[in-house]
Design an enzyme around this catalytic site. Structure first.
Site, PDB file in Angstrom:
ATOM      1  N   ARG A 120       0.818  -1.200   0.000  1.00 43.88           N
ATOM      2  CA  ARG A 120       0.000   0.000   0.000  1.00 43.88           C
ATOM      3  C   ARG A 120       0.855   1.255   0.000  1.00 43.88           C
ATOM      4  O   ARG A 120       0.496   2.258  -0.580  1.00 43.88           O
ATOM      5  CB  ARG A 120      -0.900  -0.027   1.233  1.00 43.88           C
ATOM      6  N   TYR A 121       1.969   1.169   0.707  1.00 41.13           N
ATOM      7  CA  TYR A 121       2.850   2.325   0.854  1.00 41.13           C
ATOM      8  C   TYR A 121       4.028   2.195  -0.107  1.00 41.13           C
ATOM      9  O   TYR A 121       4.375   1.092  -0.523  1.00 41.13           O
ATOM     10  CB  TYR A 121       3.373   2.397   2.288  1.00 41.13           C
ATOM     11  N   ARG A 124       7.227  -0.034   1.620  1.00 41.98           N
ATOM     12  CA  ARG A 124       7.094  -1.151   2.551  1.00 41.98           C
ATOM     13  C   ARG A 124       5.877  -2.009   2.228  1.00 41.98           C
ATOM     14  O   ARG A 124       4.908  -1.521   1.652  1.00 41.98           O
ATOM     15  CB  ARG A 124       7.029  -0.668   3.996  1.00 41.98           C
ATOM     16  N   CYS A 133      -4.449 -17.453  14.667  1.00 39.77           N
ATOM     17  CA  CYS A 133      -4.058 -16.664  15.833  1.00 39.77           C
ATOM     18  C   CYS A 133      -4.285 -17.537  17.063  1.00 39.77           C
ATOM     19  O   CYS A 133      -5.026 -18.513  17.006  1.00 39.77           O
ATOM     20  CB  CYS A 133      -4.898 -15.403  15.949  1.00 39.77           C
ATOM     21  N   CYS A 137      -9.758 -11.969  18.034  1.00 35.55           N
ATOM     22  CA  CYS A 137     -10.308 -10.700  18.504  1.00 35.55           C
ATOM     23  C   CYS A 137     -11.577 -10.432  17.711  1.00 35.55           C
ATOM     24  O   CYS A 137     -11.560 -10.471  16.476  1.00 35.55           O
ATOM     25  CB  CYS A 137      -9.318  -9.570  18.251  1.00 35.55           C
ATOM     26  N   CYS A 140     -11.486  -8.046  14.682  1.00 40.33           N
ATOM     27  CA  CYS A 140     -10.318  -8.207  13.800  1.00 40.33           C
ATOM     28  C   CYS A 140     -10.568  -7.671  12.388  1.00 40.33           C
ATOM     29  O   CYS A 140     -11.507  -8.084  11.709  1.00 40.33           O
ATOM     30  CB  CYS A 140      -9.928  -9.670  13.715  1.00 40.33           C
ATOM     31  N   ARG A 142      -8.900  -8.338   9.883  1.00 43.95           N
ATOM     32  CA  ARG A 142      -8.655  -9.386   8.894  1.00 43.95           C
ATOM     33  C   ARG A 142      -9.540 -10.603   9.137  1.00 43.95           C
ATOM     34  O   ARG A 142      -9.194 -11.720   8.749  1.00 43.95           O
ATOM     35  CB  ARG A 142      -7.171  -9.772   8.953  1.00 43.95           C
ATOM     36  N   ASP A 301     -11.376  -0.217  12.904  1.00 40.75           N
ATOM     37  CA  ASP A 301     -11.753  -0.279  11.490  1.00 40.75           C
ATOM     38  C   ASP A 301     -13.215  -0.685  11.331  1.00 40.75           C
ATOM     39  O   ASP A 301     -13.772  -1.382  12.167  1.00 40.75           O
ATOM     40  CB  ASP A 301     -10.865  -1.283  10.746  1.00 40.75           C
ATOM     41  N   ASP A 338      -7.148   4.317  10.064  1.00 38.40           N
ATOM     42  CA  ASP A 338      -6.724   3.644   8.838  1.00 38.40           C
ATOM     43  C   ASP A 338      -7.820   3.954   7.815  1.00 38.40           C
ATOM     44  O   ASP A 338      -8.974   3.542   7.980  1.00 38.40           O
ATOM     45  CB  ASP A 338      -6.574   2.139   9.090  1.00 38.40           C
ATOM     46  N   LYS A 345      -2.737   4.879   6.882  1.00 37.10           N
ATOM     47  CA  LYS A 345      -3.013   5.376   8.238  1.00 37.10           C
ATOM     48  C   LYS A 345      -2.869   6.891   8.281  1.00 37.10           C
ATOM     49  O   LYS A 345      -1.890   7.435   7.822  1.00 37.10           O
ATOM     50  CB  LYS A 345      -2.040   4.732   9.213  1.00 37.10           C
TER      51      LYS A 345
HETATM   52  C1  PLP Z   1       0.198  -0.445   8.881  1.00 36.02           C
HETATM   53  C2  PLP Z   1       0.709  -0.954   7.632  1.00 36.02           C
HETATM   54  C3  PLP Z   1       2.062  -0.834   7.312  1.00 36.02           C
HETATM   55  C4  PLP Z   1       3.052  -0.193   8.242  1.00 36.02           C
HETATM   56  O1  PLP Z   1       2.773   1.139   8.445  1.00 36.02           O
HETATM   57  P1  PLP Z   1       3.706   2.038   9.361  1.00 36.02           P
HETATM   58  O2  PLP Z   1       2.965   3.323   9.482  1.00 36.02           O
HETATM   59  O3  PLP Z   1       5.016   2.186   8.645  1.00 36.02           O
HETATM   60  O4  PLP Z   1       3.884   1.342  10.660  1.00 36.02           O
HETATM   61  C5  PLP Z   1       2.467  -1.310   6.099  1.00 36.02           C
HETATM   62  N1  PLP Z   1       1.605  -1.866   5.224  1.00 36.02           N
HETATM   63  C6  PLP Z   1       0.309  -1.984   5.507  1.00 36.02           C
HETATM   64  C7  PLP Z   1      -0.588  -2.592   4.503  1.00 36.02           C
HETATM   65  C8  PLP Z   1      -0.184  -1.541   6.723  1.00 36.02           C
HETATM   66  O5  PLP Z   1      -1.483  -1.676   7.003  1.00 36.02           O
HETATM   67  S1  SF4 Z   2      -6.539  -8.623  15.547  1.00 32.65           S
HETATM   68 FE1  SF4 Z   2      -6.965 -10.333  14.134  1.00 32.65          FE
HETATM   69  S2  SF4 Z   2      -4.952 -10.919  13.333  1.00 32.65           S
HETATM   70 FE2  SF4 Z   2      -4.601  -9.690  15.193  1.00 32.65          FE
HETATM   71  S3  SF4 Z   2      -4.448 -11.194  16.873  1.00 32.65           S
HETATM   72 FE3  SF4 Z   2      -6.570 -10.477  16.779  1.00 32.65          FE
HETATM   73  S4  SF4 Z   2      -7.590 -12.018  15.503  1.00 32.65           S
HETATM   74 FE4  SF4 Z   2      -5.407 -12.214  15.107  1.00 32.65          FE
END
Ligand code: PLP
Ligand code: SF4
Length: 374
Positions: A120-121, A124, A133, A137, A140, A142, A301, A338, A345
């Site tokens: 996304r960035y 990175r 996990c 949570c 979550c 995801r 989120d 986010d 973010k």
């Molecule tokens: C949060 C995140 C990162 C890392 O973001 P930082 O602000 O550098 O900590 C990288 N990729 C994705 C997809 C993210 O959600």
């Molecule tokens: S937020 Fe989602 S990915 Fe993170 S520990 Fe909880 S269940 Fe696992």
């Protein structure tokens, strides 16, 4: 007194399983085997509310329910509003879906060049290493892919991810997330880190993990040796309420720190869990006592069925204001939203600037709300 001795909470020293021998309790595989993962198991251990019973019924087929004995012992079983309980025990409100909620609220799929890799960035990427996990949570982000509850469709394609990263020289930072990377075997963790280390333009490797909180027993000397050998590793743990900061977690974090792992934390702002000044302050103080630097506080989120957890963004700003200046500067996390859809973010801060004046000076207010001019 060592700071971590001020952490008074021991998971094994309270609650259930008092007769379980320490060697079982301290074995992460025992913890995983003995997870509470069905409504019947949960009901046998504590009284449930009607809301929770309905939530558990609805959770089947959605995000799996699972709690390690370690984390379960942090639940106040007599209190339906216990902040630990709210995070892991489903409630009926999960079934209430508002129009702006979705399965992929931060648009990870559309910035995913390879299944399990999110780019996304500019410089990175995030690698989703597994869909498992130690506990799940309820909020979550995801939950569309963790816990394999929907037939286990998610398979990270690690080799394809390594090829992508190797072919993209702009990627200097790889965040290994999940699911929880630390649930993989030591050999697999070592292999993934070795492959990433072999890519010349990857400068830093970081890990997002809730294992030190859900399953501190997993942080074995053998795992620490792997992290040390493949270091430096930056690790962000995920912890939301002061109750989660136990002696066991403090000890696990000490082992990680002694292996050279740089520790930070991320928290999600959750209604009833950490949306008050006292809880948040106590949380960040305990993190520092455990060698962990608070990093992000996330607005929750807009994942499907999470409205009952959401706190107004303005309230988050107020909470940050209650910390800044009133406690250690590096105890204050950056509050972020986010961006829905995948914009990344976005920091959201209290505003201390009154006016920028034409002569280059600025009128400010300090943490005590006193005016000053610079
Ligand atoms: C949060 C995140 C990162 C890392 O973001 P930082 O602000 O550098 O900590 C990288 N990729 C994705 C997809 C993210 O959600
Ligand atoms: S937020 Fe989602 S990915 Fe993170 S520990 Fe909880 S269940 Fe696992």
């Amino acid at each position: 007194m060592f700071p971590q001795d001020r952490i008074e909470n021991w998971a094994h020293g309270q609650g259930l399983w008092a007769r379980v021998p320490a060697e079982d309790w301290n074995d992460w595989r025992w913890q995983m085997r003995n997870r509470i993962a069905t409504a019947a198991q949960l009901e046998a251990l504590m009284p449930l509310t009607a809301q929770e019973r309905e939530g558990l019924r609805a959770a089947a087929g959605r995000l799996a329910f699972a709690v390690t004995p370690h984390f379960f012992n942090l639940i106040d079983r007599g209190n339906p509003a216990c902040p630990v309980r709210l995070q892991v025990v489903p409630r009926a409100a999960e079934g209430v879906v508002s129009a702006d909620e979705s399965d992929d609220p931060v648009g990870e799929e559309k910035t995913s060049p390879v299944p399990g890799l999110v780019h996304r960035y500019p410089d990175r990427v995030m690698l989703i290493s597994t869909d498992r996990c130690a506990c799940y949570c309820r909020y979550c982000t995801r939950s569309r892919l963790v816990s394999a509850v929907r037939g286990g469709g998610f398979r990270p394609q690690l080799e394809a991810a390594f090829r992508y990263i190797a072919a993209h020289e702009e990627v200097r930072d790889v965040l290994v997330s999940g699911g929880d990377f630390l649930l993989l075997s030591d050999e697999k963790i070592d292999y993934v880190l070795e492959r990433l280390r072999a890519i010349p333009h990857v400068e830093i490797v970081r890990v997002g993990s809730r294992v030190p909180v859900f399953l501190p027993q997993r942080v074995t000397p053998e795992l620490c040796a792997v992290l040390r050998r493949r270091g430096p590793i930056w690790m962000n743990i995920h912890v939301n309420s002061p109750r989660e900061c136990t002696r066991e977690t403090a000890a696990a974090l000490e082992r990680l720190a002694f292996a050279g792992v740089a520790l930070g934390s991320q928290s999600v702002l959750l209604r009833g869990v950490n949306d008050d000044e006292e809880a948040l302050r106590s949380l960040v103080h305990r993190l520092l006592m455990m060698r962990v630097r608070p990093y992000y506080l996330y607005a929750c989120d807009k994942i499907r069925g999470s409205a009952h957890f959401r706190v107004p963004v303005a309230r988050g700003v107020e909470l940050i204001r209650s910390l800044r200046g009133w406690t250690t500067g590096f105890a204050v996390p950056q509050f972020v939203v986010d961006a829905p859809g995948g914009g990344g973010k976005i920091p959201v801060n209290p505003d201390y600037v009154e006016t920028f004046l034409p002569d280059g000076s600025v009128r400010l207010r300090n943490f005590r709300d006193e005016e000053c001019r610079y």
